[in-house]
Motif scaffolding. Structure first.
Motif, PDB file in Angstrom:
ATOM      1  N   VAL A 222       5.598   6.870   4.486  1.00 52.83           N
ATOM      2  CA  VAL A 222       4.839   6.065   3.531  1.00 52.83           C
ATOM      3  C   VAL A 222       4.969   4.580   3.864  1.00 52.83           C
ATOM      4  CG1 VAL A 222       4.650   5.355   1.120  1.00 52.83           C
ATOM      5  CG2 VAL A 222       4.966   7.774   1.680  1.00 52.83           C
ATOM      6  N   ALA A 223       6.166   4.120   4.180  1.00 55.12           N
ATOM      7  CA  ALA A 223       6.371   2.702   4.511  1.00 55.12           C
ATOM      8  C   ALA A 223       5.529   2.301   5.724  1.00 55.12           C
ATOM      9  CB  ALA A 223       7.853   2.437   4.781  1.00 55.12           C
ATOM     10  N   ASN A 224       5.507   3.138   6.746  1.00 53.25           N
ATOM     11  CA  ASN A 224       4.696   2.841   7.931  1.00 53.25           C
ATOM     12  C   ASN A 224       3.210   2.836   7.604  1.00 53.25           C
ATOM     13  OD1 ASN A 224       6.839   2.520   9.711  1.00 53.25           O
ATOM     14  ND2 ASN A 224       6.871   4.676  10.296  1.00 53.25           N
ATOM     15  N   THR A 225       2.790   3.745   6.740  1.00 53.00           N
ATOM     16  CA  THR A 225       1.381   3.798   6.363  1.00 53.00           C
ATOM     17  C   THR A 225       0.974   2.539   5.611  1.00 53.00           C
ATOM     18  OG1 THR A 225       1.436   6.223   6.273  1.00 53.00           O
ATOM     19  CG2 THR A 225      -0.355   5.118   5.102  1.00 53.00           C
ATOM     20  N   LEU A 226       1.808   2.091   4.683  1.00 52.48           N
ATOM     21  CA  LEU A 226       1.500   0.863   3.952  1.00 52.48           C
ATOM     22  C   LEU A 226       1.460  -0.345   4.903  1.00 52.48           C
ATOM     23  CD1 LEU A 226       3.603   1.321   0.687  1.00 52.48           C
ATOM     24  CD2 LEU A 226       1.218   1.920   1.106  1.00 52.48           C
ATOM     25  N   ALA A 227       2.364  -0.355   5.876  1.00 58.75           N
ATOM     26  CA  ALA A 227       2.349  -1.443   6.866  1.00 58.75           C
ATOM     27  C   ALA A 227       1.058  -1.421   7.672  1.00 58.75           C
ATOM     28  CB  ALA A 227       3.565  -1.316   7.789  1.00 58.75           C
ATOM     29  N   ALA A 228       0.587  -0.215   8.016  1.00 60.86           N
ATOM     30  CA  ALA A 228      -0.662  -0.091   8.773  1.00 60.86           C
ATOM     31  C   ALA A 228      -1.844  -0.598   7.957  1.00 60.86           C
ATOM     32  CB  ALA A 228      -0.879   1.361   9.177  1.00 60.86           C
ATOM     33  N   ILE A 229      -1.871  -0.268   6.681  1.00 62.40           N
ATOM     34  CA  ILE A 229      -2.966  -0.719   5.811  1.00 62.40           C
ATOM     35  C   ILE A 229      -2.949  -2.237   5.676  1.00 62.40           C
ATOM     36  CG2 ILE A 229      -3.868  -0.650   3.460  1.00 62.40           C
ATOM     37  CD1 ILE A 229      -2.794   2.243   3.312  1.00 62.40           C
ATOM     38  N   ASP A 230      -1.778  -2.794   5.458  1.00 65.21           N
ATOM     39  CA  ASP A 230      -1.667  -4.248   5.349  1.00 65.21           C
ATOM     40  C   ASP A 230      -2.149  -4.943   6.628  1.00 65.21           C
ATOM     41  OD1 ASP A 230      -0.677  -4.229   2.777  1.00 65.21           O
ATOM     42  OD2 ASP A 230       1.418  -4.308   3.383  1.00 65.21           O
ATOM     43  N   ALA A 231      -1.977  -4.255   7.773  1.00 67.14           N
ATOM     44  CA  ALA A 231      -2.356  -4.845   9.058  1.00 67.14           C
ATOM     45  C   ALA A 231      -3.821  -4.608   9.411  1.00 67.14           C
ATOM     46  CB  ALA A 231      -1.471  -4.280  10.162  1.00 67.14           C
ATOM     47  N   GLY A 232      -4.514  -3.767   8.640  1.00 70.61           N
ATOM     48  CA  GLY A 232      -5.946  -3.590   8.898  1.00 70.61           C
ATOM     49  C   GLY A 232      -6.456  -2.174   9.002  1.00 70.61           C
ATOM     50  N   ALA A 233      -5.602  -1.165   8.905  1.00 67.01           N
ATOM     51  CA  ALA A 233      -6.080   0.221   8.943  1.00 67.01           C
ATOM     52  C   ALA A 233      -6.865   0.519   7.666  1.00 67.01           C
ATOM     53  CB  ALA A 233      -4.914   1.190   9.071  1.00 67.01           C
ATOM     54  N   THR A 234      -8.006   1.193   7.816  1.00 72.04           N
ATOM     55  CA  THR A 234      -8.834   1.501   6.646  1.00 72.04           C
ATOM     56  C   THR A 234      -8.931   2.999   6.376  1.00 72.04           C
ATOM     57  OG1 THR A 234     -10.835   1.434   8.014  1.00 72.04           O
ATOM     58  CG2 THR A 234     -10.198  -0.601   6.875  1.00 72.04           C
ATOM     59  N   LEU A 261       1.126   9.629  -0.399  1.00 73.15           N
ATOM     60  CA  LEU A 261       0.186   8.546  -0.109  1.00 73.15           C
ATOM     61  C   LEU A 261      -0.726   8.280  -1.306  1.00 73.15           C
ATOM     62  CD1 LEU A 261      -0.842   9.353   3.576  1.00 73.15           C
ATOM     63  CD2 LEU A 261       0.790   7.642   2.768  1.00 73.15           C
ATOM     64  N   LEU A 262      -1.208   9.339  -1.923  1.00 70.22           N
ATOM     65  CA  LEU A 262      -2.107   9.165  -3.067  1.00 70.22           C
ATOM     66  C   LEU A 262      -1.395   8.497  -4.237  1.00 70.22           C
ATOM     67  CD1 LEU A 262      -3.991  12.571  -2.941  1.00 70.22           C
ATOM     68  CD2 LEU A 262      -4.884  10.322  -2.282  1.00 70.22           C
ATOM     69  N   PHE A 263      -0.150   8.886  -4.481  1.00 70.67           N
ATOM     70  CA  PHE A 263       0.603   8.279  -5.580  1.00 70.67           C
ATOM     71  C   PHE A 263       0.849   6.798  -5.312  1.00 70.67           C
ATOM     72  CE2 PHE A 263       4.696   7.275  -7.694  1.00 70.67           C
ATOM     73  CZ  PHE A 263       4.287   7.452  -9.015  1.00 70.67           C
ATOM     74  N   ARG A 294       7.922  19.151   1.224  1.00 71.89           N
ATOM     75  CA  ARG A 294       8.698  17.949   1.518  1.00 71.89           C
ATOM     76  C   ARG A 294       8.215  16.731   0.732  1.00 71.89           C
ATOM     77  NH1 ARG A 294       7.260  20.012   6.680  1.00 71.89           N
ATOM     78  NH2 ARG A 294       8.934  21.144   7.720  1.00 71.89           N
ATOM     79  N   SER A 295       7.203  16.902  -0.109  1.00 74.76           N
ATOM     80  CA  SER A 295       6.641  15.764  -0.833  1.00 74.76           C
ATOM     81  C   SER A 295       7.554  15.305  -1.960  1.00 74.76           C
ATOM     82  CB  SER A 295       5.272  16.138  -1.411  1.00 74.76           C
ATOM     83  OG  SER A 295       4.857  15.176  -2.358  1.00 74.76           O
ATOM     84  N   LYS A 296       7.916  14.030  -1.950  1.00 70.98           N
ATOM     85  CA  LYS A 296       8.712  13.460  -3.038  1.00 70.98           C
ATOM     86  C   LYS A 296       7.880  13.353  -4.314  1.00 70.98           C
ATOM     87  CE  LYS A 296      12.514  12.755  -0.739  1.00 70.98           C
ATOM     88  NZ  LYS A 296      13.732  13.548  -1.047  1.00 70.98           N
ATOM     89  N   THR A 297       6.590  13.077  -4.160  1.00 69.78           N
ATOM     90  CA  THR A 297       5.725  13.000  -5.334  1.00 69.78           C
ATOM     91  C   THR A 297       5.622  14.359  -6.015  1.00 69.78           C
ATOM     92  OG1 THR A 297       4.456  11.109  -4.554  1.00 69.78           O
ATOM     93  CG2 THR A 297       3.331  12.601  -6.067  1.00 69.78           C
ATOM     94  N   ALA A 298       5.516  15.429  -5.222  1.00 69.61           N
ATOM     95  CA  ALA A 298       5.459  16.767  -5.813  1.00 69.61           C
ATOM     96  C   ALA A 298       6.743  17.064  -6.579  1.00 69.61           C
ATOM     97  CB  ALA A 298       5.240  17.815  -4.728  1.00 69.61           C
ATOM     98  N   GLN A 299       7.868  16.630  -6.042  1.00 72.09           N
ATOM     99  CA  GLN A 299       9.137  16.825  -6.747  1.00 72.09           C
ATOM    100  C   GLN A 299       9.159  16.007  -8.037  1.00 72.09           C
ATOM    101  OE1 GLN A 299      12.452  16.083  -4.069  1.00 72.09           O
ATOM    102  NE2 GLN A 299      11.411  17.113  -2.392  1.00 72.09           N
ATOM    103  N   GLY A 300       8.700  14.761  -7.951  1.00 77.67           N
ATOM    104  CA  GLY A 300       8.676  13.914  -9.135  1.00 77.67           C
ATOM    105  C   GLY A 300       7.736  14.448 -10.205  1.00 77.67           C
ATOM    106  N   ALA A 301       6.623  15.008  -9.779  1.00 71.54           N
ATOM    107  CA  ALA A 301       5.653  15.533 -10.724  1.00 71.54           C
ATOM    108  C   ALA A 301       6.201  16.719 -11.507  1.00 71.54           C
ATOM    109  CB  ALA A 301       4.376  15.940  -9.993  1.00 71.54           C
TER     110      ALA A 301
END
Length: 319
Positions: A222-234, A261-263, A294-301
């Motif tokens: 997730v951290a890498n994905t957010l970094a990619a979005i901040d850098a220009g990935a759409t 990612l959705l959360f 392996r989803s943390k969001t699924a566990q949290g939900a």
């Protein structure tokens, strides 16, 4: 008292679910074809904007994906317009197009060693064949992505020189690709590394949309994905329950979980109700093929903190 909802993550990026391709590559149990078709329709109905639904890799090498053309044939043109197919040769594009596919992800590796293990040839041979793949895709009114695997590290060669990725993206033989997909194939990248490469590609290839495909092997998906979005990935990739990995890359494990990612991103179409639907769909799929979630969001939900609207239960379903 007025409830103030947290704002959505910005800048915005489209989430593509890759469960039915990358997610299934390492599973020991295959998913029935009709279930795959149902999953495509369920995800689209929930609001998922795009999916990767299969691969033209040899069925004897990747058995869980051997029925890809059957899945393609079962879907409508409107559904297929939101579905991508993994290809590695012009012949792959030709066969997938004949079945009805119109979105193709042409994959090669930045490292020769992984390209040989994954596709059976060196990287330049794959690049040299890409003009024919692009032509076939365009002849049927389709679109094609340039997908660069091992863009950050290679299980055989170590850290990938970013200049190698930039050179592939700039190669005139890849002209005509609508998107460039950069892949953290074995999940060893860190956010600064991702941000630097995506930023460099955005400057060097401003006419092309950038896609980030991350794995969560070292817990930074997730951290890498957010970094990619901040850098220009759409566009960014995820797999339900963090399912997946590459059978030809030692050390690769699951993708970044779509639910996580959705959360984090909160696209316009996601609400507690739709997230509940995705979590429940993910749980059904994983139970069917006997894989861990392996989803943390699924566990949290599934937690007992029911005052939080994203927890599954009456509060979540009313939204």
């Amino acid at each position: 008292m007025t409830t103030v909802e947290p704002r959505a993550y910005t800048p915005r990026a489209e989430v593509r679910d890759v469960t039915l391709r990358d997610g299934l590559q390492l599973t020991s149990k295959t998913m029935p074809t009709q279930l795959k078709v149902d999953v495509v329709r369920d995800l689209l109905a929930l609001g998922m904007p795009s999916l990767e639904i299969g691969s033209m890799a040899r069925g004897d090498l990747v058995p869980p994906l051997a029925d890809t053309l059957d899945v393609v044939a079962a879907l409508t043109p409107e559904e297929l317009d939101k579905c991508w197919i993994w290809v590695a040769t012009p012949r792959h594009v030709e066969k997938a197009a004949a079945a009805g596919a119109r979105r193709f992800q042409y994959c090669l590796s930045a490292s020769n060693s992984h390209n040989k293990a994954n596709i059976g040839r060196d990287t330049d041979t794959s690049v040299a064949a890409m003009p024919d793949a692009i032509r076939i895709a365009h002849d049927v009114g389709g679109s094609i992505q340039l997908c660069i695997a091992t863009a950050f590290t290679c299980p055989f060669e170590g850290i990938t020189d970013p200049r190698r990725v930039l050179a592939i993206a700039a190669d005139r033989r890849t002209d005509g690709a609508e998107h460039i997909v950069v892949c953290d194939t074995i999940g060893q990248a860190i956010p600064t590394q991702v941000a630097d490469l995506v930023s460099a590609l955005r400057v060097a290839q401003p006419q092309q949309r950038l896609v980030f495909h991350g794995h969560d092997t070292w817990g930074l998906g997730v951290a890498n994905t957010l970094a990619a979005i901040d850098a220009g990935a759409t566009m960014v990739d995820g797999s339900l329950g963090g399912l997946g990995g590459c059978p030809f890359a030692p050390g690769a494990s699951g993708n970044t979980a779509t639910e996580d990612l959705l959360f984090a991103l909160r696209p316009d179409w996601i609400t507690p109700t739709t997230l509940t639907g995705i979590v429940e769909l993910s749980e059904r799929i994983l139970a069917e093929i006997g894989e861990a979630n392996r989803s943390k969001t699924a566990q949290g939900a599934r937690s007992s903190a029911t005052a939080f609207p994203w927890v599954i239960g009456d509060a979540g379903r009313r939204r």
